[in-house]
Motif scaffolding. Structure first.
Motif, PDB file in Angstrom:
ATOM      1  N   ARG A  93       0.837  -1.212   0.000  1.00 58.90           N
ATOM      2  CA  ARG A  93       0.000   0.000   0.000  1.00 58.90           C
ATOM      3  C   ARG A  93       0.868   1.256   0.000  1.00 58.90           C
ATOM      4  O   ARG A  93       0.651   2.183  -0.759  1.00 58.90           O
ATOM      5  CB  ARG A  93      -0.928   0.017   1.223  1.00 58.90           C
ATOM      6  N   LYS A 130       2.100  -3.449  -7.132  1.00 58.91           N
ATOM      7  CA  LYS A 130       0.951  -4.332  -7.350  1.00 58.91           C
ATOM      8  C   LYS A 130       1.361  -5.798  -7.344  1.00 58.91           C
ATOM      9  O   LYS A 130       0.523  -6.688  -7.424  1.00 58.91           O
ATOM     10  CB  LYS A 130       0.308  -4.006  -8.698  1.00 58.91           C
ATOM     11  N   TYR A 131       2.672  -6.024  -7.256  1.00 57.22           N
ATOM     12  CA  TYR A 131       3.153  -7.404  -7.347  1.00 57.22           C
ATOM     13  C   TYR A 131       4.153  -7.711  -6.247  1.00 57.22           C
ATOM     14  O   TYR A 131       4.949  -6.856  -5.866  1.00 57.22           O
ATOM     15  CB  TYR A 131       3.849  -7.639  -8.701  1.00 57.22           C
ATOM     16  N   GLU A 136      -1.697 -19.645  -3.511  1.00 55.57           N
ATOM     17  CA  GLU A 136      -2.661 -19.950  -4.569  1.00 55.57           C
ATOM     18  C   GLU A 136      -3.110 -21.412  -4.528  1.00 55.57           C
ATOM     19  O   GLU A 136      -4.288 -21.715  -4.685  1.00 55.57           O
ATOM     20  CB  GLU A 136      -2.009 -19.644  -5.920  1.00 55.57           C
ATOM     21  N   ASP A 186      -6.698 -16.247  -2.812  1.00 54.85           N
ATOM     22  CA  ASP A 186      -6.632 -15.257  -3.883  1.00 54.85           C
ATOM     23  C   ASP A 186      -5.912 -14.036  -3.305  1.00 54.85           C
ATOM     24  O   ASP A 186      -6.496 -13.261  -2.559  1.00 54.85           O
ATOM     25  CB  ASP A 186      -8.072 -14.906  -4.314  1.00 54.85           C
ATOM     26  N   THR A 187      -4.634 -13.906  -3.635  1.00 49.49           N
ATOM     27  CA  THR A 187      -3.818 -12.862  -2.983  1.00 49.49           C
ATOM     28  C   THR A 187      -4.319 -11.459  -3.323  1.00 49.49           C
ATOM     29  O   THR A 187      -4.231 -10.558  -2.499  1.00 49.49           O
ATOM     30  CB  THR A 187      -2.332 -12.978  -3.377  1.00 49.49           C
ATOM     31  N   GLN A 188      -4.834 -11.310  -4.554  1.00 49.25           N
ATOM     32  CA  GLN A 188      -5.335  -9.987  -4.942  1.00 49.25           C
ATOM     33  C   GLN A 188      -6.497  -9.582  -4.020  1.00 49.25           C
ATOM     34  O   GLN A 188      -6.521  -8.483  -3.475  1.00 49.25           O
ATOM     35  CB  GLN A 188      -5.796 -10.011  -6.412  1.00 49.25           C
ATOM     36  N   ALA A 189      -7.424 -10.517  -3.816  1.00 47.35           N
ATOM     37  CA  ALA A 189      -8.595 -10.208  -2.993  1.00 47.35           C
ATOM     38  C   ALA A 189      -8.217 -10.103  -1.511  1.00 47.35           C
ATOM     39  O   ALA A 189      -8.693  -9.221  -0.798  1.00 47.35           O
ATOM     40  CB  ALA A 189      -9.654 -11.292  -3.188  1.00 47.35           C
ATOM     41  N   GLY A 198      -4.295  -7.711  -1.543  1.00 47.70           N
ATOM     42  CA  GLY A 198      -4.186  -6.507  -2.370  1.00 47.70           C
ATOM     43  C   GLY A 198      -3.023  -6.504  -3.353  1.00 47.70           C
ATOM     44  O   GLY A 198      -2.631  -5.452  -3.852  1.00 47.70           O
ATOM     45  N   TYR A 199      -2.449  -7.655  -3.643  1.00 51.90           N
ATOM     46  CA  TYR A 199      -1.387  -7.714  -4.655  1.00 51.90           C
ATOM     47  C   TYR A 199      -1.345  -9.103  -5.281  1.00 51.90           C
ATOM     48  O   TYR A 199      -1.864 -10.065  -4.724  1.00 51.90           O
ATOM     49  CB  TYR A 199      -0.018  -7.372  -4.047  1.00 51.90           C
ATOM     50  N   LYS A 200      -0.685  -9.180  -6.453  1.00 50.13           N
ATOM     51  CA  LYS A 200      -0.516 -10.472  -7.127  1.00 50.13           C
ATOM     52  C   LYS A 200       0.873 -11.017  -6.815  1.00 50.13           C
ATOM     53  O   LYS A 200       1.809 -10.254  -6.592  1.00 50.13           O
ATOM     54  CB  LYS A 200      -0.647 -10.289  -8.645  1.00 50.13           C
TER      55      LYS A 200
END
Ligand code: XMP
Length: 321
Positions: free
Chosen positions: A127, A132-133, A158, A163-166, A169-171
């Motif tokens: 943040r 983003k990664y 995974e 789901d790391t994005q959800a 907050g990042y892939k």
């Protein structure tokens, strides 16, 4: 498991590096990425691949979780500075010990470390940095053992349906997921890392917490850290795959200066193995075992008993937690 293993005999390190650098570059685009460097061969290799792909657009952190070996943060940062990679140390000791407080179940301890690392510490870093990664050094054995239900490797997300994005907050990008340890070592060598890094014995993601049976407290970590230092000094020339000290939960009666001392027990393990999937205890010379017992009981406060594990994996595992 859909990930396709690349066996050591099929690995062409230079080609693999080019492919992964290209892949990381194409996924991240002109954005930012972060990664955690622990000083092990996996995260070291990924750090170099990431820097080749992204340069300054990759921020590398050393997470000081309070669970690392003595002097590790400074040593790793200095080594990478010499390689031209700046590493920022993040002091997260309090957060990790708070998350581990009161826990003694192995999988609950692993889960607490995973959550603190990915959600709290990395969620915040991502943040703050706008990345983003997250790049990380998950390898093929980590995935395999977690999927098989042997042990939840702390870096597996995974494959466990996270789901790391959800959730965070990042892939997550995992450049070495198709390789086992031997493949990662040859990759690390081709990446120009020094031998003390590419030939380093494995060290677990949950760090010394994987070697404390029962509750993980700063004091109990200090005990296992001091024993680890002695074990590593004495066994670094043994040629073994991995060697470690474990702090037991049970106390035993000992005697010091003629008085009863209800003290701590340290277990030593030293392994012959190729990929950590199976292992055999090293037949260490008896004199060396005696030396270990002598040094640990003399120099590590509270320890009155030192044992050597002679059980193969399976049914043992390499680490105790
Ligand atoms: P076990 O204890 O499962 O360990 O027989 C197999 C190998 O993996 C290392 N290990 C880990 N590595 N994250 C890692 O990156 C983890 O959570 C983890 N747990 C164990 C262990 O040191 C051994 O080499």
């Amino acid at each position: 498991m859909e990930i396709k293993e690349i066996k050591i005999e099929d690995l062409q390190p230079e080609r693999f590096i080019k492919q992964q650098v290209k892949e990381v570059f194409s996924v991240v685009g002109d954005g930012l990425a972060v990664n955690a460097l622990s000083g092990g061969v996996d995260s070291s290799a990924v750090t170099i691949i990431g820097h080749k792909a992204l340069g300054k657009r990759l921020k590398t952190y050393f997470i000081e979780n309070g669970l690392m070996r003595q002097g590790e943060a400074e040593r790793v940062c200095l080594l990478f500075k010499e390689l031209g990679v700046l590493v920022e140390i993040i002091d997260a000791k309090k957060e990790f010990f708070a998350a581990l407080k009161g826990l003694s179940d192995p999988e609950e301890k692993r889960e607490a470390i995973t959550q603190t690392f990915y959600k709290n510490v990395f969620g915040r870093l991502v943040r703050e940095s706008g990345a983003k990664y997250l790049l990380q050094g998950t390898n093929y054995t980590d995935v395999e053992e977690t999927v098989a239900g042997v042990k939840r490797q702390h870096n597996i997300l995974e494959q466990l349906g996270i789901d790391t994005q959800a959730e965070f907050g990042y892939k997550v990008i995992e450049p070495i997921i198709q390789l086992r340890k031997s493949g990662v070592r040859s990759l690390a060598k081709a990446l120009g890392l020094p031998e003390e890094l590419y030939n380093r014995p494995p060290f677990p993601g949950p760090a010394l917490a994987a070697r404390v049976i029962g509750e993980v407290t700063p004091q109990r970590i200090a005990t296992v850290r001091a024993a680890t230092k002695i074990v590593e000094e004495q066994l670094c020339n043994s040629g073994a795959f991995q060697y470690l000290a474990i702090l037991h939960q049970d106390r035993v009666t000992g005697v010091r200066k003629g008085k009863r001392d209800f003290g701590l027990q340290i277990e030593i393990r030293c392994w012959e193995s190729k990929d950590a999937l199976v292992g055999t205890p090293t037949r260490l010379p008896y004199e060396l075992l005696e030396k270990l017992a002598e040094r640990i009981t003399q120099d590590v406060p509270g320890v009155v008993s030192v044992t050597y594990n002679i059980t193969k994996k399976p049914p043992s595992t390499i680490e105790a937690v």
